[in-house]
Design an enzyme around this catalytic site. Structure first.
Site, PDB file in Angstrom:
ATOM      1  N   CYS A 185       0.798  -1.238   0.000  1.00  0.00           N
ATOM      2  CA  CYS A 185       0.000   0.000   0.000  1.00  0.00           C
ATOM      3  C   CYS A 185       0.833   1.293   0.000  1.00  0.00           C
ATOM      4  O   CYS A 185       0.581   2.170  -0.836  1.00  0.00           O
ATOM      5  CB  CYS A 185      -0.976   0.024   1.166  1.00  0.00           C
ATOM      6  N   ARG A 193       6.113 -11.672   5.392  1.00  0.00           N
ATOM      7  CA  ARG A 193       5.478 -11.567   6.705  1.00  0.00           C
ATOM      8  C   ARG A 193       5.960 -12.709   7.580  1.00  0.00           C
ATOM      9  O   ARG A 193       6.091 -13.843   7.122  1.00  0.00           O
ATOM     10  CB  ARG A 193       3.954 -11.635   6.577  1.00  0.00           C
ATOM     11  N   GLN A 209       1.116 -10.975  -3.527  1.00  0.00           N
ATOM     12  CA  GLN A 209      -0.299 -10.601  -3.490  1.00  0.00           C
ATOM     13  C   GLN A 209      -0.735 -10.135  -4.873  1.00  0.00           C
ATOM     14  O   GLN A 209       0.017  -9.433  -5.544  1.00  0.00           O
ATOM     15  CB  GLN A 209      -0.491  -9.426  -2.534  1.00  0.00           C
ATOM     16  N   ASP A 255      -2.438  -7.616  -5.818  1.00  0.00           N
ATOM     17  CA  ASP A 255      -2.887  -6.430  -5.098  1.00  0.00           C
ATOM     18  C   ASP A 255      -3.425  -5.376  -6.060  1.00  0.00           C
ATOM     19  O   ASP A 255      -3.039  -5.329  -7.226  1.00  0.00           O
ATOM     20  CB  ASP A 255      -1.676  -5.862  -4.344  1.00  0.00           C
ATOM     21  N   HIS A 261      -4.889  -1.039  -5.671  1.00  0.00           N
ATOM     22  CA  HIS A 261      -5.389   0.084  -4.888  1.00  0.00           C
ATOM     23  C   HIS A 261      -6.137   1.001  -5.827  1.00  0.00           C
ATOM     24  O   HIS A 261      -5.654   1.307  -6.911  1.00  0.00           O
ATOM     25  CB  HIS A 261      -4.250   0.802  -4.171  1.00  0.00           C
ATOM     26  N   LYS A 279     -15.307  -3.881   5.036  1.00  0.00           N
ATOM     27  CA  LYS A 279     -14.735  -4.724   3.984  1.00  0.00           C
ATOM     28  C   LYS A 279     -15.684  -5.836   3.560  1.00  0.00           C
ATOM     29  O   LYS A 279     -16.612  -6.201   4.296  1.00  0.00           O
ATOM     30  CB  LYS A 279     -13.407  -5.320   4.431  1.00  0.00           C
ATOM     31  N   HIS A 295      -8.429  -1.051  -0.929  1.00  0.00           N
ATOM     32  CA  HIS A 295      -7.435  -2.125  -1.092  1.00  0.00           C
ATOM     33  C   HIS A 295      -8.205  -3.336  -1.614  1.00  0.00           C
ATOM     34  O   HIS A 295      -9.304  -3.606  -1.137  1.00  0.00           O
ATOM     35  CB  HIS A 295      -6.804  -2.561   0.218  1.00  0.00           C
TER      36      HIS A 295
HETATM   37 ZN   LIG Z   1      -3.297  -2.171   0.433  1.00  0.00          ZN
END
Ligand SMILES: [Zn+2]
Ligand SMILES: [Zn+2]
Length: 644
Positions: free
Chosen positions: A340, A369, A387, A389, A391, A471, A517
């Protein structure tokens, strides 16, 4: 009614007058018919689950818990854990120390301390003894005593684990349950007697540290499961067998997709050529779909200054999942646990106007992680993963439509992989949160409306949102009905604030964008793990790492086989050749084990005709065809599976 009597009734049923201090067992025996009682596992008083041993001291309304109620299986399985412990002691003696025996998802376990390892033969003996106990219909009874008395009675020598638990509980009194000759520190509830345990099975044994602490005793954990009828048990055991066949760690090794090596580090995936091919195909498809849906692709680094993670809040709220820092030119840097802040960096690299919204940026971003070594599991739980991902930055008035767009793309991509059954959850504002109440309300409403517009059923998880926004989570169901959490769509009021993000609105003043996200697959590692189990390694042609393997019959077709091989590779098909001097049947068998969709068999006839004999992995033979026809066939198949 005399003073020492109480009135006990069954919810929407009869009632009875009993002496004060009577038990639930006495009440239900007086009120329910025999048949009803055999169906009754426990009861509820004002939503609190109690069992037959509970003493009643006031007028009470009991709601029976029947064997097909949701709570019943848990009670049954935990009770079976007691029976297993009783059987273990009956068979192997009183000197075996017992620790804890809870019910878990799909079953139960009990932890034992015993010098010798439990063997399959031991399992048989334990099960035989359990059968006898079950047949004896032994009741569960309960006693209470002061903690001091309990520790004296059971003592650190006799029951060291229980004694420690009693000390840690720090209560004046504790309760014990007795069944047969076995007494266990427990708060219940249990089934009325052992005859309720109609079907059970011990499954496996594994090492487990006492209280999960690696510095304490290692115990033997026996896992088992139990049901109210034999049919349900059989169904469950079949499902376990099926899941075992599909285990992605086994298939990943057999199909040479990925490997994890201690020398490299636990939880770190090495993709082998076939797994890398599979992943490349998924990534290409993902990128193309995003491009078609108006996303732009980003690439960002793996490390950043520690100060960035301070600003983002990750260090404070997510620090225990991050790896330690490293100094570069005397400045501390840290590996990224999320992408992010980097996307925000791209956003803040320019002045933004309301006209360019929504801004949609995606990245296959690799993050690191910390996961406990014991929690690591094949591709499903790892320490470094990518990920899928994205945004998205929107104006408040665009939120609902954008959530609709995201859901659209999300479900479309999942469907391509054969997932069209899912459970959707909307998580709302938790107790601790940032952002204004009105923003939360608007965002939650926007998520709801978008799902309704898309015609999706969803459940609300009250208070389960992240502190920074509401979410949507999507759990997909695979071919054998198992659920996997993968997609998540999260609204964020926090990071735009922390990074002072803004855009110039229609009114020519600065506004704060809303950040979304979103991950569809979650991580490529985990998604591919799910895909391997979903397809049982039998991948559809569009993502099969190898689409066809050429098998020659004798060396006299070597030159022609090579020609076909080159032709198919140039056409972009994923081809292998098996030109070893082996029997054809042996080569066919190996191609089937490798789950390759097509075998292209080349003998003298094919060589003379300029064709190939095509055999599908299920054994079905297709008519001989030209190489060009085969290329067309594969291309059509890929289009029908992928959509283009
Ligand atoms: Zn994010
Ligand atoms: Zn218990």
């Amino acid at each position: 009614m005399t003073m020492s009597n109480i009135k006990v009734s069954v919810h929407e049923g009869d009632s009875v007058e009993l002496a004060i201090g009577s038990t639930v067992r006495e009440a239900l025996e007086a009120i329910l018919s025999n048949r009803q009682r055999k169906q009754t596992v426990a009861a509820k008083i004002n939503n609190e689950v109690v069992d037959f041993t509970t003493v009643l001291t006031a007028d009470t309304v009991l709601t029976p818990i029947k064997i097909d109620d949701a709570e019943a299986l848990e009670i049954l399985r935990h009770s079976t854990a007691h029976i297993m412990a009783l059987a273990v002691r009956d068979v192997f003696g009183e000197n075996i120390k017992v620790a804890i025996g809870p019910s878990i998802e799909n079953g139960f376990y009990y932890d034992f301390q015993r010098d010798e390892a439990f063997s399959p033969e031991d399992f048989e003996q334990i099960e035989t003894r359990m059968e006898e106990i079950v047949r004896s219909a032994l009741p569960f009874t309960k006693t209470e005593m002061s903690s001091i008395e309990a520790i004296e009675k059971y003592g650190a020598k006799k029951e060291p684990f229980k004694t420690e638990l009693i000390q840690d509980l720090g209560k004046d009194t504790v309760s014990f349950y007795h069944v047969g000759g076995f007494t266990d520190l427990c708060k219940g509830p249990h089934v009325p007697d052992t005859s309720f345990i109609k079907a059970f099975k011990l499954l496996r044994v594994a090492g487990a540290y006492w209280r999960g602490d690696e510095n304490r005793d290692i115990l033997q954990r026996i896992y088992g499961t139990a049901f109210f009828d034999k049919k349900a048990l059989k169904k469950h055991l079949n499902a376990l067998e099926e899941a075992k066949k599909r285990d992605h760690r086994r298939l990943g090794k057999e199909l040479e997709l990925f490997t994890v090596q201690d020398e490299i580090g636990p939880g770190l995936i090495l993709w082998q050529p076939k797994g890398a091919q599979l992943r490349r195909l998924i990534e290409d498809y993902w990128k193309e779909e995003h491009y078609k849906h108006d996303y732009e692709l980003l690439y960002t680094p793996h490390i950043a200054r520690q100060a960035l993670w301070k600003t983002s809040g990750h260090l404070d709220f997510y620090g225990e999942n991050m790896y330690s820092s490293m100094a570069i030119d005397d400045v501390q840097y840290q590996l990224k646990p999320m992408n992010c802040p980097f996307h925000i960096g791209v956003y803040n690299s320019n002045k933004r106007s309301y006209r360019e919204f929504p801004v949609r940026w995606c990245e296959l971003g690799t993050v690191y992680r910390y996961e406990r070594a014991g929690a690591l599991h094949g591709l499903m739980r790892v320490r470094g993963f990518t990920q899928d991902d994205a945004h998205i930055f929107v104006r408040p008035d665009q939120l609902e439509e954008e959530i609709f767009n995201i859901l659209d793309l999300n479900l479309h991509i999942l469907k391509t992989f054969g997932f069209d059954d899912y459970d959707i959850y909307l998580s709302t504002r938790p107790e601790k949160y940032v952002g204004s109440d009105s923003n939360w309300e608007k965002a939650t409403k926007a998520l709801k409306l978008a799902m309704e517009k898309k015609g999706l059923d969803f459940e609300i998880d009250p208070g389960e949102g992240v502190f920074y926004g509401p979410k949507i989570d999507i759990k997909i169901k695979d071919q054998i009905g198992r659920s996997w959490q993968c997609s998540t769509i999260q609204v964020d009021f926090n990071l735009p604030e922390r990074f002072e993000m803004s855009y110039v609105g229609k009114d020519n003043t600065e506004h704060q964008p809303i950040m979304i996200h979103r991950a569809l697959m979650g991580s490529l590692e985990r998604f591919i793990g799910v895909l391997i189990e979903h397809y049982a390694g039998v991948f559809p042609t569009w993502i099969a790492p190898v689409q066809a393997r050429i098998l020659n019959i004798t060396d006299s077709q070597l030159d022609y086989s090579e020609k076909v091989y080159q032709q198919l590779r140039k056409a972009g098909l994923r081809i292998e050749k098996d030109i070893r001097n082996e029997k054809l049947n042996y080569k066919i068998r190996e191609a089937q084990v490798a789950k390759i969709p097509y075998m292209l068999i080349i003998g003298d006839k094919e060589k003379a005709d300029g064709t190939i004999a095509v055999r599908f992995r299920n054994g079905e033979n297709l008519p001989a065809m030209s190489v060009e026809d085969f290329v067309d066939r594969i291309r059509e198949e890929v289009v029908s599976e992928r959509g283009y």
